[in-house]
Design an enzyme around this catalytic site. Structure first.
Site, PDB file in Angstrom:
ATOM      1  N   LYS A   1       0.758  -1.226   0.134  1.00  0.00           N
ATOM      2  CA  LYS A   1       0.223   0.138  -0.026  1.00  0.00           C
ATOM      3  C   LYS A   1       0.851   1.151   0.146  1.00  0.00           C
ATOM      4  CE  LYS A   1      -3.667  -2.649   2.106  1.00  0.00           C
ATOM      5  NZ  LYS A   1      -4.499  -2.989   3.261  1.00  0.00           N
TER       6      LYS A   1
ATOM      7  N   GLN B   1      -4.751  -1.887   9.601  1.00  0.00           N
ATOM      8  CA  GLN B   1      -4.659  -3.193   8.743  1.00  0.00           C
ATOM      9  C   GLN B   1      -5.069  -4.452   9.922  1.00  0.00           C
ATOM     10  OE1 GLN B   1      -3.523  -3.608   5.647  1.00  0.00           O
ATOM     11  NE2 GLN B   1      -3.793  -5.797   6.059  1.00  0.00           N
TER      12      GLN B   1
ATOM     13  N   ASP C   1     -11.015   2.220   3.719  1.00  0.00           N
ATOM     14  CA  ASP C   1     -11.027   1.050   3.629  1.00  0.00           C
ATOM     15  C   ASP C   1     -12.795   0.478   3.247  1.00  0.00           C
ATOM     16  OD1 ASP C   1      -9.209  -1.088   3.967  1.00  0.00           O
ATOM     17  OD2 ASP C   1      -8.795  -0.743   6.011  1.00  0.00           O
TER      18      ASP C   1
HETATM   19  N1  GUN Z   1      -6.779  -7.154   5.920  1.00  0.00           N
HETATM   20  C1  GUN Z   1      -7.213  -8.194   4.751  1.00  0.00           C
HETATM   21  N2  GUN Z   1      -7.503  -7.259   3.947  1.00  0.00           N
HETATM   22  C2  GUN Z   1      -7.677  -6.089   4.356  1.00  0.00           C
HETATM   23  C3  GUN Z   1      -8.183  -4.819   3.781  1.00  0.00           C
HETATM   24  O1  GUN Z   1      -8.625  -4.629   2.773  1.00  0.00           O
HETATM   25  N3  GUN Z   1      -7.920  -3.783   4.737  1.00  0.00           N
HETATM   26  C4  GUN Z   1      -7.464  -3.802   6.088  1.00  0.00           C
HETATM   27  N4  GUN Z   1      -7.462  -2.596   6.702  1.00  0.00           N
HETATM   28  N5  GUN Z   1      -7.094  -4.834   6.505  1.00  0.00           N
HETATM   29  C5  GUN Z   1      -7.196  -6.177   5.393  1.00  0.00           C
END
Ligand code: GUN
Length: 301
Positions: free
Chosen positions: A61, A105, A128
């Site tokens: 990211k 996350q 998100d």
């Molecule tokens: N864990 C797995 N996929 C995601 C996501 O798209 N965003 C976040 N914050 N955590 C995750």
């Protein structure tokens, strides 16, 4: 109709290339903003602990931000961080005018209540799309932030001109962040929806027979090679959301990513199939970047 005939050419649904073209568009939007003296989008990511998968995703990211020209800030905590410290950080990011959007996350360690953290995030910075306000807006089809993985899958189908209208879509896995929102998005009355969606899960009876009815089969269960060739209709579109690390002594790092689909045996039956890695993963990140630009634009900056 291609979905009914014997397929002699299987095509790879290439998330890397599709995500690259999205990054290019976003990068042009950043250049345009710079020319007009406007603020550059700034994404912050909170990472708790040292889980290998989470480290990889958050790293990707941050890298995507660099490639596009967004600013990014990575905030790391030890596995043992108390919940109130994390909550305080969420509140301070909510107030921080330099940050346009942020993510925490997942998964978080067991002593932290993920829902409490999600509810604390300002919905206007929830890039998100996990906050109930944004999930509610998604269900009602009013503007808000779409959850990144489902939005990435819809975009991947759209940009590869894969028709969803009227198709039978079976999604396996009813998580809050993938299966459940994706079932709404693919079922809604739009050109990228209009599927007849079945949301299957661990209690579904006759799963194999159900999967064989799928024109579009989406596996989001996190069980390596769960979807075998005998579960897939000839000419289906298969989307693999799984990314499990399994040990592999032939790799220098000792592991490789494996999807939920037995790719080698399923691919020859498909019209289209996503690889792992290089399928859904890059699209999830591209969606997050789209949401980050949107977060800033919504503020009118
Ligand atoms: N864990 C797995 N996929 C995601 C996501 O798209 N965003 C976040 N914050 N955590 C995750």
């Amino acid at each position: 109709m291609y979905l009914c005939r014997k397929i002699d050419t299987m095509q790879i649904l290439d998330g890397r290339t599709t995500a690259e073209s999205i990054r290019k568009e976003l990068s042009e939007a950043v250049q345009e903003r710079k020319r007009n003296g406007k603020k550059i989008p700034h994404l912050a990511a909170i990472l708790v602990g040292n889980d290998g998968g989470s480290l990889t995703y958050v790293g990707a990211k941050v890298k995507a931000c660099d490639q596009i020209g967004f600013e990014s800030t990575l905030i790391r905590y030890d596995e043992t961080v108390p919940e109130d410290i994390l909550l305080a950080k969420v509140h301070s990011l909510n107030e921080d005018k330099s940050i346009d959007g942020f993510i925490v996350q997942l998964p978080l360690p067991a002593h932290i209540d993920e829902m409490k953290i999600t509810l604390a995030i300002d919905p206007k910075k929830d890039v998100d799309g996990f906050h109930p306000e944004n999930l509610g807006k998604m269900i009602l089809n009013v503007p808000g932030f779409l959850p990144a993985t489902p939005a990435g899958i819809v975009e991947l189908l759209k940009r590869n001109q894969i028709i969803t209208e009227g198709k039978n879509c079976v999604i396996i896995g009813r998580s809050n962040i993938v299966g459940t929102p994706l079932s709404i998005m693919l079922g809604r009355n739009t050109s990228t929806g209009n599927c007849t969606v079945t949301l299957a899960h661990s209690r579904t009876n006759n799963l194999k027979e159900l999967c064989l009815t799928a024109d579009i089969l989406i596996a989001a269960i996190g069980q390596p090679n769960f979807i075998t060739a005998d579960m897939v209709k000839e000419g289906a579109v298969v989307i693999d959301v799984g990314t499990t690390r399994i040990s592999d002594a032939s790799r220098a790092r000792g592991w490789r990513l494996t999807g939920d689909v037995d790719y080698a045996n399923v691919a020859p039956k498909c019209a289209w199939i996503t690889p792992v890695p290089g399928g859904v993963g890059p699209m999830t990140i591209a969606s997050l970047m789209i949401n980050t630009l949107k977060a800033m634009e919504l503020k009118g900056k």
